[in-house]
Design a protein around this motif. Structure first.
Motif, mmCIF file in Angstrom:
data_model
loop_
_atom_site.group_PDB
_atom_site.id
_atom_site.type_symbol
_atom_site.label_atom_id
_atom_site.label_comp_id
_atom_site.label_asym_id
_atom_site.label_seq_id
_atom_site.Cartn_x
_atom_site.Cartn_y
_atom_site.Cartn_z
ATOM 1 N N LYS A 195 0.817 -1.209 0.000
ATOM 2 C CA LYS A 195 0.000 0.000 0.000
ATOM 3 C C LYS A 195 0.856 1.267 0.000
ATOM 4 O O LYS A 195 0.370 2.349 -0.342
ATOM 5 C CB LYS A 195 -0.941 -0.008 1.206
ATOM 6 N N LYS A 196 2.138 1.131 0.373
ATOM 7 C CA LYS A 196 3.050 2.274 0.328
ATOM 8 C C LYS A 196 3.585 2.522 -1.079
ATOM 9 O O LYS A 196 4.100 3.600 -1.378
ATOM 10 C CB LYS A 196 4.246 2.034 1.254
ATOM 11 N N LEU A 197 3.493 1.508 -1.936
ATOM 12 C CA LEU A 197 4.072 1.604 -3.269
ATOM 13 C C LEU A 197 3.209 2.455 -4.185
ATOM 14 O O LEU A 197 1.985 2.492 -4.068
ATOM 15 C CB LEU A 197 4.231 0.204 -3.877
ATOM 16 N N ASP A 198 3.854 3.112 -5.103
ATOM 17 C CA ASP A 198 3.163 3.898 -6.130
ATOM 18 C C ASP A 198 3.476 3.255 -7.473
ATOM 19 O O ASP A 198 4.306 3.733 -8.239
ATOM 20 C CB ASP A 198 3.642 5.353 -6.087
ATOM 21 N N CYS A 199 2.826 2.109 -7.728
ATOM 22 C CA CYS A 199 3.133 1.320 -8.923
ATOM 23 C C CYS A 199 2.832 2.118 -10.189
ATOM 24 O O CYS A 199 1.923 2.948 -10.216
ATOM 25 C CB CYS A 199 2.319 0.032 -8.934
ATOM 26 N N CYS A 200 3.582 1.833 -11.245
ATOM 27 C CA CYS A 200 3.384 2.570 -12.486
ATOM 28 C C CYS A 200 2.061 2.211 -13.164
ATOM 29 O O CYS A 200 1.547 2.979 -13.979
ATOM 30 C CB CYS A 200 4.552 2.337 -13.434
ATOM 31 N N LYS A 202 -1.690 1.622 -12.092
ATOM 32 C CA LYS A 202 -2.565 1.800 -10.942
ATOM 33 C C LYS A 202 -3.492 0.601 -10.755
ATOM 34 O O LYS A 202 -4.036 0.047 -11.714
ATOM 35 C CB LYS A 202 -3.403 3.070 -11.097
ATOM 36 N N HIS A 203 -3.664 0.221 -9.502
ATOM 37 C CA HIS A 203 -4.603 -0.836 -9.116
ATOM 38 C C HIS A 203 -4.264 -2.182 -9.748
ATOM 39 O O HIS A 203 -5.155 -3.015 -9.934
ATOM 40 C CB HIS A 203 -6.040 -0.441 -9.454
ATOM 41 N N CYS A 223 3.884 -5.449 -8.060
ATOM 42 C CA CYS A 223 3.381 -4.552 -9.095
ATOM 43 C C CYS A 223 3.524 -5.249 -10.446
ATOM 44 O O CYS A 223 4.596 -5.756 -10.775
ATOM 45 C CB CYS A 223 4.181 -3.253 -9.111
ATOM 46 N N TYR A 235 7.704 -0.644 -9.756
ATOM 47 C CA TYR A 235 7.452 -0.250 -8.376
ATOM 48 C C TYR A 235 7.539 1.273 -8.187
ATOM 49 O O TYR A 235 7.360 1.760 -7.075
ATOM 50 C CB TYR A 235 8.445 -0.954 -7.439
ATOM 51 N N SER A 237 6.117 5.094 -9.785
ATOM 52 C CA SER A 237 5.030 5.674 -10.585
ATOM 53 C C SER A 237 5.507 6.050 -11.988
ATOM 54 O O SER A 237 4.768 5.930 -12.956
ATOM 55 C CB SER A 237 4.431 6.884 -9.889
#
Length: 243
Positions: A195-200, A202-203, A223, A235, A237
């Motif tokens: 939940k901390k990750l900002d995957c490239c 989304k969802h 991710c 991993y 954005s």
């Protein structure tokens, strides 16, 4: 980069660059070390397979039992898919689970009274003459390794070595005389860390259940994209390209 080794997120050189303390890499004299695991030297980090290859000491003696690095409290596991158990020399080697049960093992016999040269087939596989290999049945957070030297034909006891080694790194000639062996660890990501990750993408998440030898299992998250291959670092954005 640390020397020639690429250190991708969620790993990072220093605490502010990694997802948590377990993923901190210390870069010393252009050599990366995994600081939370007794400063094991890092050889490679693979984002696609979620593995990190580290150098671990091999067991080499006539009769000896040794305990592996205990990964129980960490997010790392000895990889079932990417490692194999190898015995070299004239010896019988086994891997034991936490409660002393035999998980796997093999025996390497002497070809004659004097030769200890490793014998392999055309697929770079040991098949029992001065060298044998086998798979491990589970992902492991720890294990014990037992090595017993076998008698040669003329009666004296030979010695050998045993180790868990990354399949793609194994080379009998290169390892001759080496005391540290590249071993593959699966790195897992908890739901809290995911939940901390900002995957490239989304969802998009790949949830995987990993079975352990004691009948328990752990979940890891990744991710990913199910409709197009990801290039770069999923991993981050802005870490992917070719989307």
């Amino acid at each position: 980069m640390c020397g020639n080794v690429r250190i991708p997120y969620p790993f990072g050189i220093g605490s502010i660059c990694s997802i948590n303390k377990w993923y901190i890499i210390d870069c010393k004299s252009s050599t990366p070390y995994l600081s939370a695991l007794n400063n094991l030297e890092v050889v490679d980090v693979d984002l696609e397979n979620q593995t990190i290859i580290v150098n671990m000491q091999k067991l080499s003696a006539c009769n000896q039992t040794t305990k592996s690095v205990d990964l129980a409290s960490s997010p790392f596991l000895y990889s079932k898919s990417h490692n194999k158990f190898v015995v070299e020399g004239c010896a019988n080697g086994v891997i034991l689970g936490d409660h002393g049960s035999v998980l796997t093992g093999c025996s390497a016999t002497c070809s004659n009274q004097t030769s200890t040269a490793v014998t392999i087939d055309t697929n770079n596989t040991c098949f029992g003459i001065n060298c044998c290999e086998t798979t491990i049945p589970h992902y492991l957070n720890s294990y014990s390794m037992n090595l017993t030297g076998l008698e040669r034909l003329h009666g004296d006891r030979a010695c050998g070595s045993a180790f868990l080694v990354d399949k793609n790194s194994y080379d009998e000639v290169w390892f001759s005389g080496k005391s540290f062996i590249p071993t593959s660890l699966l790195w897992t990501v908890t739901l809290v860390d995911y939940k901390k990750l900002d995957c490239c993408v989304k969802h998009a998440v790949d949830r995987r259940t990993v079975d352990l030898s004691n009948g328990t299992s752990v979940n890891t998250y990744k991710c990913w994209s199910d409709y197009k291959p990801l290039y770069g670092n999923p991993y981050l954005s802005n870490g992917c390209y070719g989307m």
